[in-house]
Design a protein around this motif. Structure first.
Motif, PDB file in Angstrom:
ATOM      1  N   LEU A 410      36.404  33.009  51.550  1.00 30.17           N
ATOM      2  CA  LEU A 410      37.347  33.052  50.441  1.00 30.17           C
ATOM      3  C   LEU A 410      36.716  33.687  49.207  1.00 30.17           C
ATOM      4  CD1 LEU A 410      39.077  29.558  50.704  1.00 30.17           C
ATOM      5  CD2 LEU A 410      40.074  31.784  51.247  1.00 30.17           C
ATOM      6  N   GLY A 411      35.433  33.393  48.982  1.00 29.04           N
ATOM      7  CA  GLY A 411      34.752  33.954  47.822  1.00 29.04           C
ATOM      8  C   GLY A 411      34.718  35.469  47.866  1.00 29.04           C
ATOM      9  N   ILE A 412      34.374  36.029  49.028  1.00 29.81           N
ATOM     10  CA  ILE A 412      34.345  37.484  49.165  1.00 29.81           C
ATOM     11  C   ILE A 412      35.737  38.061  48.947  1.00 29.81           C
ATOM     12  CG2 ILE A 412      33.993  39.366  50.812  1.00 29.81           C
ATOM     13  CD1 ILE A 412      31.710  37.657  52.006  1.00 29.81           C
ATOM     14  N   ALA A 413      36.747  37.421  49.564  1.00 24.80           N
ATOM     15  CA  ALA A 413      38.113  37.933  49.448  1.00 24.80           C
ATOM     16  C   ALA A 413      38.635  37.822  48.017  1.00 24.80           C
ATOM     17  CB  ALA A 413      39.029  37.177  50.405  1.00 24.80           C
ATOM     18  N   ILE A 414      38.444  36.666  47.382  1.00 24.02           N
ATOM     19  CA  ILE A 414      38.979  36.452  46.035  1.00 24.02           C
ATOM     20  C   ILE A 414      38.266  37.330  45.008  1.00 24.02           C
ATOM     21  CG2 ILE A 414      39.138  34.763  44.162  1.00 24.02           C
ATOM     22  CD1 ILE A 414      39.596  32.626  46.348  1.00 24.02           C
ATOM     23  N   MET A 415      36.933  37.354  45.069  1.00 25.26           N
ATOM     24  CA  MET A 415      36.202  38.114  44.058  1.00 25.26           C
ATOM     25  C   MET A 415      36.340  39.620  44.263  1.00 25.26           C
ATOM     26  SD  MET A 415      32.977  35.520  43.488  1.00 25.26           S
ATOM     27  CE  MET A 415      32.263  36.433  42.133  1.00 25.26           C
ATOM     28  N   ALA A 416      36.496  40.047  45.521  1.00 23.07           N
ATOM     29  CA  ALA A 416      36.784  41.465  45.755  1.00 23.07           C
ATOM     30  C   ALA A 416      38.171  41.822  45.240  1.00 23.07           C
ATOM     31  CB  ALA A 416      36.666  41.793  47.242  1.00 23.07           C
ATOM     32  N   SER A 417      39.115  40.885  45.334  1.00 23.76           N
ATOM     33  CA  SER A 417      40.455  41.124  44.787  1.00 23.76           C
ATOM     34  C   SER A 417      40.404  41.258  43.271  1.00 23.76           C
ATOM     35  CB  SER A 417      41.393  39.983  45.181  1.00 23.76           C
ATOM     36  OG  SER A 417      41.585  39.933  46.576  1.00 23.76           O
ATOM     37  N   ILE A 418      39.640  40.385  42.611  1.00 24.12           N
ATOM     38  CA  ILE A 418      39.476  40.472  41.157  1.00 24.12           C
ATOM     39  C   ILE A 418      38.806  41.792  40.785  1.00 24.12           C
ATOM     40  CG2 ILE A 418      38.337  39.438  39.156  1.00 24.12           C
ATOM     41  CD1 ILE A 418      38.575  36.730  40.655  1.00 24.12           C
ATOM     42  N   PHE A 419      37.783  42.156  41.546  1.00 23.62           N
ATOM     43  CA  PHE A 419      37.088  43.423  41.306  1.00 23.62           C
ATOM     44  C   PHE A 419      38.043  44.604  41.425  1.00 23.62           C
ATOM     45  CE2 PHE A 419      35.114  47.104  43.368  1.00 23.62           C
ATOM     46  CZ  PHE A 419      34.160  47.465  42.432  1.00 23.62           C
ATOM     47  N   SER A 420      38.859  44.613  42.488  1.00 24.48           N
ATOM     48  CA  SER A 420      39.778  45.723  42.713  1.00 24.48           C
ATOM     49  C   SER A 420      40.848  45.807  41.630  1.00 24.48           C
ATOM     50  CB  SER A 420      40.449  45.583  44.084  1.00 24.48           C
ATOM     51  OG  SER A 420      39.492  45.668  45.116  1.00 24.48           O
ATOM     52  N   ALA A 428      30.602  54.320  37.466  1.00 21.99           N
ATOM     53  CA  ALA A 428      29.742  53.160  37.221  1.00 21.99           C
ATOM     54  C   ALA A 428      30.406  52.187  36.253  1.00 21.99           C
ATOM     55  CB  ALA A 428      28.394  53.625  36.671  1.00 21.99           C
ATOM     56  N   GLN A 429      31.027  52.706  35.203  1.00 22.08           N
ATOM     57  CA  GLN A 429      31.671  51.826  34.229  1.00 22.08           C
ATOM     58  C   GLN A 429      32.851  51.089  34.835  1.00 22.08           C
ATOM     59  OE1 GLN A 429      30.639  51.017  31.023  1.00 22.08           O
ATOM     60  NE2 GLN A 429      32.208  49.463  31.419  1.00 22.08           N
ATOM     61  N   HIS A 430      33.578  51.760  35.726  1.00 23.68           N
ATOM     62  CA  HIS A 430      34.707  51.112  36.377  1.00 23.68           C
ATOM     63  C   HIS A 430      34.216  49.979  37.290  1.00 23.68           C
ATOM     64  CE1 HIS A 430      38.932  51.750  38.310  1.00 23.68           C
ATOM     65  NE2 HIS A 430      38.984  50.944  37.259  1.00 23.68           N
ATOM     66  N   PHE A 431      33.079  50.192  37.945  1.00 24.11           N
ATOM     67  CA  PHE A 431      32.502  49.132  38.777  1.00 24.11           C
ATOM     68  C   PHE A 431      32.125  47.924  37.923  1.00 24.11           C
ATOM     69  CE2 PHE A 431      29.673  46.766  41.403  1.00 24.11           C
ATOM     70  CZ  PHE A 431      29.967  47.094  42.722  1.00 24.11           C
TER      71      PHE A 431
END
Length: 479
Positions: A410-420, A428-431
């Motif tokens: 869930l952590g990978i999925a949720i935090m990747a969703s927030i990142f996206s 680099a700045q967008h990352f």
């Protein structure tokens, strides 16, 4: 009894500690060994962000949803016997992952690998608990935790080194000789043991597996196709409904995979909540930070792994001490302190992160996070195993490991969703714009886990579930 008998028992405990620690190391290593290899896998096999997520989540998800079933299989058919089966599946799937020529075949092999780990991992604690006297279990769990900590520490470094100097395929080949060596040792040196012998809970397994898959699939796909997509909404709502059904099944069924009555114990409920939240925040952060070090700061895979060592390597030093202290003072205090330190470390990282942040500015956050993670590991294992009756330790170990892995997926999925939603890979700045809010969410989640740990009783050695008026399933004699 005689000195010879005592020496034999000590020898059995030592062998059990060595075998289970190595097996735990191997399973834990594959949670994180892929992280520093993700950019190379992406370049070699192709794939978008969701494909990279699945190379990690395919393992953690099958690992998570089958852990309790794996523990139940061991209790039913023999813990040593199923431990050997798990090692065999894990080793074979590792070879298949190493030979993958496409992203789809790699994800499939990782899913099978997770299934093998799910059978093997929960039985490491039950086999160890059966071989070690109660007075020494805190120290034994501390050493076992240090082995897992070593896997966490060396995962990014081993993955980075092999990826840079050999090939990413070798991060999976590494498991094959270790697994082949463990098989005869476990067969000859571990004693067979059984649990309650309760019937296997196929319905509960299907409900938990389907529910977790639906939610994680929805979270992974949502940033790609949108949160209003029919498939995403179906996955999220159907997954939630199946998990509600799993809870109801655990309350009403005579022999459920996870008896919900166990959560009447404040110790059991508190440590499982803390474990879920700890791994949600930690795994999601490592997934993004390993890519930040390479994609934004320009480090090689090996350099990225080395720079993460102050965080990931700290359990090697601190976990045995934490296990020793958990035998003498409140494990609750140590575990809660570790969670709060981990939260502070993630928040610190979110504060300093930028496109040109120096390693000196990152180092305090890495050290604080590492000490926090190390303080949590060993006391958590001891708290779980002491919160239930001895015959329920198999399912307790399985459920705790399952919730930890669910937290990771869930952590990978949720935090990747927030990142996206806030950033991306294009600049680099967008990352950085994407990873900063994700780290803040990770810090908040782990802090809530620390609060949950504070509700664990100071002395959970006499579990409340031991006085549960509901009848326990009869213990069957082993064949």
């Amino acid at each position: 009894m005689s000195q010879k008998t005592a020496a034999t028992q000590r020898g059995g405990a030592v062998w059990a500690l060595v075998i289970t620690s190595v097996a735990g190391f191997m399973a834990a290593l594959d949670n994180l060994v892929v992280t520093t290899a993700l950019p190379s896998i992406r370049q070699d096999l192709g794939g978008a962000l969701d494909d990279l997520e699945w190379t990690v989540s395919a393992y953690t998800l099958t690992f998570a949803v089958l852990l309790m079933f794996g523990a139940a299989l061991g209790d039913r058919f023999g813990r040593r016997r199923l431990f050997l089966v798990g090692i065999t599946i894990f080793t074979g799937a590792s070879a298949a992952a190493a030979m993958s020529s496409g992203i789809g075949s790699l994800i499939a092999a990782r899913a099978v690998q997770g299934a093998g780990g799910a059978i093997m991992m929960p039985l490491t604690l039950t086999l160890l608990s059966a071989a070690v006297p109660a007075a020494k279990r805190g120290m034994a769990f501390g050493i076992w935790g240090a082995a897992n900590g070593l896997a966490v520490a060396s995962g990014p470094l081993i993955g980075g080194t092999l990826t840079e100097h050999v090939s990413w395929h070798w991060i999976f080949w590494l498991n094959v000789p270790v697994g082949l060596a463990l098989l005869p040792l476990a067969r000859l040196r571990l004693k067979e043991s059984h649990g309650t012998g309760a019937p296997l809970d196929i319905v509960g397994t299907l409900l938990a597996s389907g529910g977790l898959f639906g939610i994680v699939y929805g979270l992974v796909r949502a940033p790609i196709v949108g949160w209003t997509d029919a498939v995403v909404l179906t996955g999220l709502f159907a997954g939630a409904a199946l998990l509600v059904g799993f809870v109801h099944h655990g309350i009403r069924s005579k022999n459920p995979m996870l008896p919900m009555r166990l959560f009447r114990s404040p110790a059991f409920a508190g440590i499982n909540a803390a474990s879920l939240l700890m791994f949600l925040g930690m795994f999601g952060s490592i997934f993004l930070l390993s890519q930040f070090l390479q994609g934004v700061l320009g480090y090689s895979p090996t350099e990225a792994g080395l720079r993460m060592l102050p965080w990931t390597g700290m359990p090697m030093l601190v976990a045995p001490i934490a296990g020793y202290l958990s035998d003498r003072i409140s494990g609750r205090t140590i575990a809660a302190a570790g969670l709060f330190l981990q939260a502070i470390g993630l928040g610190w990282f979110a504060t300093v992160i930028s496109t040109d942040v120096s390693y000196a500015a990152q180092l305090p956050a890495l050290i604080v996070s590492g000490i926090g993670m190390a303080l949590y590991f060993a006391p958590a294992s001891n708290l779980v195993m002491s919160s239930v009756r001895p015959e329920e330790q198999g399912i307790a170990s399985g459920s705790n490991n399952a919730l930890r892995e669910v937290g990771g997926a869930l952590g990978i999925a949720i935090m990747a969703s927030i990142f996206s939603a806030q950033g991306g890979y294009d600049t680099a700045q967008h990352f950085v714009s994407g990873i900063e809010p994700a780290l803040w969410v990770g810090a908040a989640v782990v802090a809530v886990g620390g609060v949950a740990a504070m509700f664990i009783p100071r002395s959970p050695s006499t579990p409340t579930v031991a006085r549960d008026p509901e009848p326990a399933a009869p213990v069957l004699e082993s064949a």
